[in-house]
Design an enzyme around this catalytic site. Structure first.
Site, PDB file in Angstrom:
ATOM      1  N   HIS A 217      15.990   4.919 -10.653  1.00  0.00           N
ATOM      2  CA  HIS A 217      16.040   5.298 -12.055  1.00  0.00           C
ATOM      3  C   HIS A 217      17.235   6.160 -12.414  1.00  0.00           C
ATOM      4  CE1 HIS A 217      11.715   4.136 -13.334  1.00  0.00           C
ATOM      5  NE2 HIS A 217      12.229   3.284 -12.499  1.00  0.00           N
ATOM      6  N   SER A 221      18.359  -0.440 -12.872  1.00  0.00           N
ATOM      7  CA  SER A 221      18.402  -1.654 -12.072  1.00  0.00           C
ATOM      8  C   SER A 221      19.787  -2.282 -12.107  1.00  0.00           C
ATOM      9  CB  SER A 221      17.392  -2.675 -12.610  1.00  0.00           C
ATOM     10  OG  SER A 221      16.079  -2.208 -12.442  1.00  0.00           O
ATOM     11  N   LYS A 245       6.610  -8.992 -18.174  1.00  0.00           N
ATOM     12  CA  LYS A 245       7.152  -9.942 -17.201  1.00  0.00           C
ATOM     13  C   LYS A 245       6.601  -9.646 -15.804  1.00  0.00           C
ATOM     14  CE  LYS A 245      11.491 -12.165 -16.012  1.00  0.00           C
ATOM     15  NZ  LYS A 245      12.917 -12.275 -16.307  1.00  0.00           N
ATOM     16  N   ASP A 246       6.494  -8.352 -15.454  1.00  0.00           N
ATOM     17  CA  ASP A 246       5.924  -7.985 -14.157  1.00  0.00           C
ATOM     18  C   ASP A 246       4.467  -8.417 -14.057  1.00  0.00           C
ATOM     19  OD1 ASP A 246       8.193  -6.977 -13.039  1.00  0.00           O
ATOM     20  OD2 ASP A 246       7.724  -4.871 -13.384  1.00  0.00           O
ATOM     21  N   GLU A 289       3.227 -11.673  14.830  1.00  0.00           N
ATOM     22  CA  GLU A 289       2.996 -12.182  13.489  1.00  0.00           C
ATOM     23  C   GLU A 289       4.319 -12.724  12.926  1.00  0.00           C
ATOM     24  OE1 GLU A 289      -0.553 -11.495  11.595  1.00  0.00           O
ATOM     25  OE2 GLU A 289      -0.240 -12.436  13.518  1.00  0.00           O
TER      26      GLU A 289
END
Lengths: 421, 179
Positions: A217, A221, A245-246, A289
């Site tokens: 922040h 971004s 959107k998220d 894994e």
């Protein structure tokens, strides 16, 4: 964060709290309309919030699983079966937790490759990127120790192989491994400390995530064009544009997650882990894994030692070299902001780098494939080539070769004016 | 502040001494608190107080082998055939990553006693159960492909050292005590 908020409310209670502790302006400035985000973010920018959600799911399901699990070599396996058969919704909680680890790694790996493609690690976001690598390393440690807890065959032998990595450390290696084990073999003390740390580390991850978001922040971004925000016209408020959107991304993510949990819950696991741990019998093949497979391939690819030429003096034996290569594959990511010398962030304006990015992606998949195979036939050679290319990409191609041959590309004027004339 | 400066103009003041002394005491206090937190992870007294075990070898036929547990570690006891002993002795002069003669690794040539723990990453090598025993007819680690010969010496693969020999002694012709 809070500094850029012009939060105002007519609610007296909200204002009373805000006056004493400015939490509403903090939220508004971090996730609200007052947090400006580049207006051109595409769906690859959804994976940060998905990773955050995956962490929360792991912590919540993990805390309730602990209410039924017993960290003791005599009881651990049975307590997991007890969760699966007797505990109300125990099967759901355990399958969400087990598959949730895979989901967490999927979104984090996509998140990382997004950063690699769009140059999100470059100035001024180096520290943001490094904190991300720290989160990845903590995730790997947490996932490894969590996989040991059911005390099945893969749990036991995975623990044995990975803790034995530390015996490669010169001089103190053996003492170090005994210290990790709390004995002379992987046994009950090992299981109990792994349980303790598996419970602790997710909260450490959550702490580093807060630092990661804090660093994010500060400069905001990155974006698909990789150019800086120049004016308020280049941004939209985080809420409602990116909250919506998220949320859409979360819906898609949960669909994929639910497929694995409800229709194929053991697809990503290994059948041998439903056999109780047996210290006398190594499974025919030990496979980690899926999310560890590329690193496992790098570890196994080194089968030669480094010696002083024409003598028998071994400087670094094969085992230590393999371990160094595996940890080195993460270390180069930390150094990446300084290895990539191009000032251009986004691959959209780096046609040459774009090719090498996709070759690196393919290389990662090849390493993952090799990591799942037995070390026979062509596999060791393929693993060695894949490992060599991985390091070549970061240590030779980016710092030394690309700056010589990469042509300068013209960047768009601004996010609002993206077409190059 | 002027009143804290040494009147003689020397570089070191009493206040500097207090800082260093307080910092030093703090560091020692911190270390003494951290050490118990670190050392608690080392093997505890009951783990260290490990009894030795006695193994009767008389039931193991020539060419056969058993695995026994000692200190949580599996131990291979292989009753070697003449051919296996001869192969091991013949390879004394071969190029060995971790040179050792077969004679140094056994007390009685027919009894090969060693830890069944691959020196690479700790898997249990296969070898006595029949099936594939590696390119040198001894042991083969299925995890990462280390080959050991009939003397348990590393011959090929990523393991750095020969399979370890635990402390043991013969208390009778066919009885050993490990540990």
């Amino acid at each position: 964060m809070a500094g850029n908020s012009n939060f105002q409310s007519n609610n007296k209670v909200v204002n009373w709290i805000e006056e004493r502790m400015p939490i509403f302006s903090l939220i508004d400035g971090s996730l609200g309309a007052s947090y400006p985000a580049p207006k051109n973010l595409n769906y690859w920018w959804n994976f940060g919030s998905l990773a955050g959600l995956a962490l929360v799911i792991q912590i919540v399901t993990g805390i309730v699983l602990v209410m039924h699990y017993t960290p003791n070599t005599e009881l651990a396996f049975d307590s997991v079966e007890h969760i699966m058969r007797d505990v109300n919704y125990g099967w759901l909680l355990r399958y969400v937790h087990a598959n949730g680890a895979s989901m967490f790694f999927i979104v984090v790996y996509i998140h990382i490759f997004r950063g690699l493609y769009f140059g999100s690690y470059k100035a001024p976001r180096e520290l943001l990127w490094i904190l991300g690598v720290v989160i990845l390393i903590l995730m790997m440690a947490t996932a490894f120790m969590g996989y040991v807890l059911p005390w099945g065959q893969m749990s036991f032998w995975g623990a044995k192989v990975i803790t034995n990595l530390f015996s490669a450390v010169p001089v103190v290696g053996d003492s170090l491994v005994q210290w990790l084990w709390g004995g002379f073999a992987v046994d009950n003390p090992t299981l109990q400390r792994f349980f303790s740390l598996h419970y602790l580390l997710p909260f450490v991850i959550a702490g580093v995530v807060i630092l990661h978001i804090w660093a994010l922040h500060k400069h905001g971004s990155n974006n698909p064009l990789g150019i800086d925000v120049k004016s308020p016209q280049d941004t939209v408020g985080f809420h409602p544009y990116y909250t919506a959107k998220d949320l859409f991304g979360i819906g898609v993510f949960i669909l994929v997650f639910a497929y694995f949990v409800f229709f194929n819950p053991n697809y990503l696991g290994h059948a041998d882990n439903y056999i109780p741990a047996n210290p006398l019998l190594t499974p025919a093949s030990i496979v980690p894994e899926w999310y560890f497979l590329p690193f496992y391939a790098i570890l196994r690819s080194i089968t030669f030692s480094i010696s002083i030429p024409f003598t028998d003096i071994v400087l670094i034996d094969a085992k230590l070299l393999g371990v160094l290569a595996m940890f080195g594959s993460l270390a180069v990511l930390i150094a990446l902001p300084w290895l990539d010398r191009s000032p251009v962030r986004s691959s959209r304006f780096r046609p040459m780098y774009r090719w090498f990015f996709w070759i690196l992606v393919i290389d990662s998949f090849i390493l993952g494939y090799v990591g799942a195979q037995k070390p026979e036939g062509i596999m060791p050679t393929l693993g060695l080539i894949g490992t060599a290319y991985y390091f070549f990409h970061f240590l030779v191609l980016l710092p030394f070769i690309m700056p010589k041959y990469e042509k300068d590309t013209k960047l768009p004027e601004s996010i609002s004016n993206p077409v190059i004339k | 502040m002027a009143t804290n400066e040494n009147k003689n103009g020397e570089g070191v003041t009493r206040r500097d001494f207090i800082h260093v002394a307080a910092g030093g005491v703090g560091a020692i206090a911190a270390a003494s608190v951290v050490w118990p937190l670190v050392d608690q992870m080392n093997p505890s007294a009951d783990v260290l107080a490990l009894a030795s075990i006695e193994v009767d070898l008389s039931s193991i036929e020539r060419g056969g082998a058993v695995k026994v547990m000692w200190r949580g570690t599996p131990i291979y006891i292989r009753h070697r055939t003449e051919a296996e002993i001869a192969a091991a002795k013949a390879d004394d002069s071969a190029v060995l990553p971790d040179p050792a003669t077969d004679g140094d690794r056994v007390q009685k040539p027919e009894w090969m006693i060693m830890e069944a723990v691959c020196t690479h990453l700790g898997c249990v090598p296969v070898g006595a159960e029949g099936g594939y025993n590696g390119d040198f007819g001894g042991w083969f680690c299925p995890c990462h492909g280390s080959h050991y010969d009939t003397s348990g010496r590393i011959r090929k693969g990523p393991a750095p050292r020969n399979l370890a020999i635990p402390p043991y002694q013969f208390v009778a012709d066919t009885t050993i005590v490990i540990g």
